[in-house]
Write a protein that holds these residues in place. Structure first.
Motif, PDB file in Angstrom:
ATOM      1  N   CYS A 126      -5.365  -2.368  -2.713  1.00  0.00           N
ATOM      2  CA  CYS A 126      -6.315  -1.267  -2.509  1.00  0.00           C
ATOM      3  C   CYS A 126      -5.956  -0.355  -1.347  1.00  0.00           C
ATOM      4  CB  CYS A 126      -7.730  -1.802  -2.351  1.00  0.00           C
ATOM      5  SG  CYS A 126      -8.044  -2.689  -0.829  1.00  0.00           S
ATOM      6  N   SER A 127      -5.236  -0.848  -0.334  1.00  0.00           N
ATOM      7  CA  SER A 127      -4.929  -0.008   0.830  1.00  0.00           C
ATOM      8  C   SER A 127      -3.649  -0.495   1.493  1.00  0.00           C
ATOM      9  CB  SER A 127      -6.073  -0.062   1.846  1.00  0.00           C
ATOM     10  OG  SER A 127      -6.145  -1.350   2.417  1.00  0.00           O
ATOM     11  N   GLU A 128      -3.174   0.314   2.431  1.00  0.00           N
ATOM     12  CA  GLU A 128      -1.959  -0.067   3.141  1.00  0.00           C
ATOM     13  C   GLU A 128      -2.193  -1.314   4.003  1.00  0.00           C
ATOM     14  OE1 GLU A 128       1.721   1.866   5.606  1.00  0.00           O
ATOM     15  OE2 GLU A 128      -0.163   2.960   5.555  1.00  0.00           O
ATOM     16  N   ALA A 129      -3.387  -1.431   4.566  1.00  0.00           N
ATOM     17  CA  ALA A 129      -3.708  -2.616   5.366  1.00  0.00           C
ATOM     18  C   ALA A 129      -3.641  -3.878   4.498  1.00  0.00           C
ATOM     19  CB  ALA A 129      -5.087  -2.468   5.995  1.00  0.00           C
ATOM     20  N   CYS A 130      -4.140  -3.776   3.280  1.00  0.00           N
ATOM     21  CA  CYS A 130      -4.088  -4.922   2.360  1.00  0.00           C
ATOM     22  C   CYS A 130      -2.655  -5.204   1.916  1.00  0.00           C
ATOM     23  CB  CYS A 130      -4.975  -4.683   1.144  1.00  0.00           C
ATOM     24  SG  CYS A 130      -6.723  -4.834   1.537  1.00  0.00           S
ATOM     25  N   LEU A 131      -1.856  -4.150   1.783  1.00  0.00           N
ATOM     26  CA  LEU A 131      -0.447  -4.344   1.433  1.00  0.00           C
ATOM     27  C   LEU A 131       0.263  -5.126   2.535  1.00  0.00           C
ATOM     28  CD1 LEU A 131       2.031  -3.871  -0.333  1.00  0.00           C
ATOM     29  CD2 LEU A 131       2.277  -1.631   0.751  1.00  0.00           C
ATOM     30  N   LYS A 132      -0.002  -4.759   3.798  1.00  0.00           N
ATOM     31  CA  LYS A 132       0.609  -5.477   4.923  1.00  0.00           C
ATOM     32  C   LYS A 132       0.153  -6.932   4.943  1.00  0.00           C
ATOM     33  CE  LYS A 132       1.206  -1.404   7.791  1.00  0.00           C
ATOM     34  NZ  LYS A 132       0.765  -0.677   8.982  1.00  0.00           N
ATOM     35  N   LYS A 133      -1.133  -7.153   4.671  1.00  0.00           N
ATOM     36  CA  LYS A 133      -1.664  -8.517   4.639  1.00  0.00           C
ATOM     37  C   LYS A 133      -1.036  -9.320   3.498  1.00  0.00           C
ATOM     38  CE  LYS A 133      -6.089 -10.916   4.559  1.00  0.00           C
ATOM     39  NZ  LYS A 133      -7.542 -10.765   4.471  1.00  0.00           N
ATOM     40  N   HIS A 152       4.146   1.683   0.360  1.00  0.00           N
ATOM     41  CA  HIS A 152       3.683   2.248   1.633  1.00  0.00           C
ATOM     42  C   HIS A 152       3.634   3.772   1.545  1.00  0.00           C
ATOM     43  CE1 HIS A 152       3.307  -1.228   4.259  1.00  0.00           C
ATOM     44  NE2 HIS A 152       4.431  -1.708   3.760  1.00  0.00           N
ATOM     45  N   GLU A 153       4.666   4.389   0.944  1.00  0.00           N
ATOM     46  CA  GLU A 153       4.704   5.841   0.798  1.00  0.00           C
ATOM     47  C   GLU A 153       3.559   6.343  -0.084  1.00  0.00           C
ATOM     48  OE1 GLU A 153       8.578   7.029  -0.566  1.00  0.00           O
ATOM     49  OE2 GLU A 153       9.560   5.995   1.096  1.00  0.00           O
ATOM     50  N   GLU A 154       3.255   5.622  -1.156  1.00  0.00           N
ATOM     51  CA  GLU A 154       2.160   6.011  -2.053  1.00  0.00           C
ATOM     52  C   GLU A 154       0.817   5.992  -1.321  1.00  0.00           C
ATOM     53  OE1 GLU A 154       1.829   7.138  -5.324  1.00  0.00           O
ATOM     54  OE2 GLU A 154       3.960   7.482  -5.020  1.00  0.00           O
ATOM     55  N   PHE A 155       0.591   4.976  -0.503  1.00  0.00           N
ATOM     56  CA  PHE A 155      -0.670   4.904   0.240  1.00  0.00           C
ATOM     57  C   PHE A 155      -0.753   6.026   1.265  1.00  0.00           C
ATOM     58  CE2 PHE A 155      -0.877   0.333  -1.104  1.00  0.00           C
ATOM     59  CZ  PHE A 155      -2.034   0.490  -1.842  1.00  0.00           C
ATOM     60  N   LEU A 156       0.349   6.352   1.913  1.00  0.00           N
ATOM     61  CA  LEU A 156       0.343   7.443   2.870  1.00  0.00           C
ATOM     62  C   LEU A 156       0.128   8.784   2.173  1.00  0.00           C
ATOM     63  CD1 LEU A 156       3.238   6.367   5.257  1.00  0.00           C
ATOM     64  CD2 LEU A 156       0.782   6.310   5.690  1.00  0.00           C
ATOM     65  N   LYS A 157       0.713   8.944   0.995  1.00  0.00           N
ATOM     66  CA  LYS A 157       0.579  10.174   0.237  1.00  0.00           C
ATOM     67  C   LYS A 157      -0.861  10.404  -0.207  1.00  0.00           C
ATOM     68  CE  LYS A 157       3.546  10.516  -3.065  1.00  0.00           C
ATOM     69  NZ  LYS A 157       4.217  10.475  -4.367  1.00  0.00           N
ATOM     70  N   HIS A 158      -1.542   9.323  -0.604  1.00  0.00           N
ATOM     71  CA  HIS A 158      -2.902   9.426  -1.111  1.00  0.00           C
ATOM     72  C   HIS A 158      -3.957   9.260  -0.028  1.00  0.00           C
ATOM     73  CE1 HIS A 158      -1.667   9.810  -5.222  1.00  0.00           C
ATOM     74  NE2 HIS A 158      -0.853   8.788  -5.055  1.00  0.00           N
ATOM     75  N   GLY A 159      -3.525   9.051   1.217  1.00  0.00           N
ATOM     76  CA  GLY A 159      -4.473   8.975   2.323  1.00  0.00           C
ATOM     77  C   GLY A 159      -5.275   7.699   2.383  1.00  0.00           C
ATOM     78  N   THR A 160      -4.762   6.611   1.800  1.00  0.00           N
ATOM     79  CA  THR A 160      -5.489   5.342   1.852  1.00  0.00           C
ATOM     80  C   THR A 160      -4.856   4.388   2.857  1.00  0.00           C
ATOM     81  OG1 THR A 160      -4.251   4.545  -0.045  1.00  0.00           O
ATOM     82  CG2 THR A 160      -6.449   5.450  -0.458  1.00  0.00           C
ATOM     83  N   GLY A 161      -3.981   4.913   3.701  1.00  0.00           N
ATOM     84  CA  GLY A 161      -3.409   4.071   4.745  1.00  0.00           C
ATOM     85  C   GLY A 161      -4.409   3.852   5.854  1.00  0.00           C
ATOM     86  N   GLU A 162      -4.405   2.671   6.431  1.00  0.00           N
ATOM     87  CA  GLU A 162      -5.364   2.359   7.502  1.00  0.00           C
ATOM     88  C   GLU A 162      -4.639   1.908   8.735  1.00  0.00           C
ATOM     89  OE1 GLU A 162      -8.056  -0.508   5.880  1.00  0.00           O
ATOM     90  OE2 GLU A 162      -8.857   0.915   4.457  1.00  0.00           O
TER      91      GLU A 162
END
Length: 89
Positions: free
Chosen positions: A48-55, A79-89
């Motif tokens: 769902c988000s970059e934070a969850c991807l890191k986890k 990571h690039e997709e989350f940054l592109k869509h603004g869901t990075g935390e």
């Protein structure tokens, strides 16, 4: 007419959300890919988000769900997709 509501669980935070709100990673016979259409065949995992991807990376949940190692190129693309869509935390 298909009136089903499709929910999936995030591999990082384990929250259940509508599948359109999640980014899918899939494993096919050709390898592991970032599924931007959410329609590719094969085994899938959702984030769902970059934070969850890191986890999920740290705990190796993606590899466990997909039953194979996830290449660094795919993780970078996610990571690039989350940054592109603004869901990075």
């Amino acid at each position: 007419m298909n009136d089903k509501v499709h929910f999936r669980m995030c591999a990082g935070c384990r929250k259940v959300m509508h599948k359109n709100a999640l980014l899918r990673v899939c494993r096919t016979k050709d390898g592991v890919f970032c599924d931007k259409t959410n329609k590719m065949g094969g085994r899938g995992a959702y984030i769902c988000s970059e934070a969850c991807l890191k986890k999920a990376e740290k705990g190796k949940q993606l590899s466990r769900i997909l039953k194979t190692a996830v290449p660094n190129e795919v993780l970078s693309e996610l990571h690039e997709e989350f940054l592109k869509h603004g869901t990075g935390e």
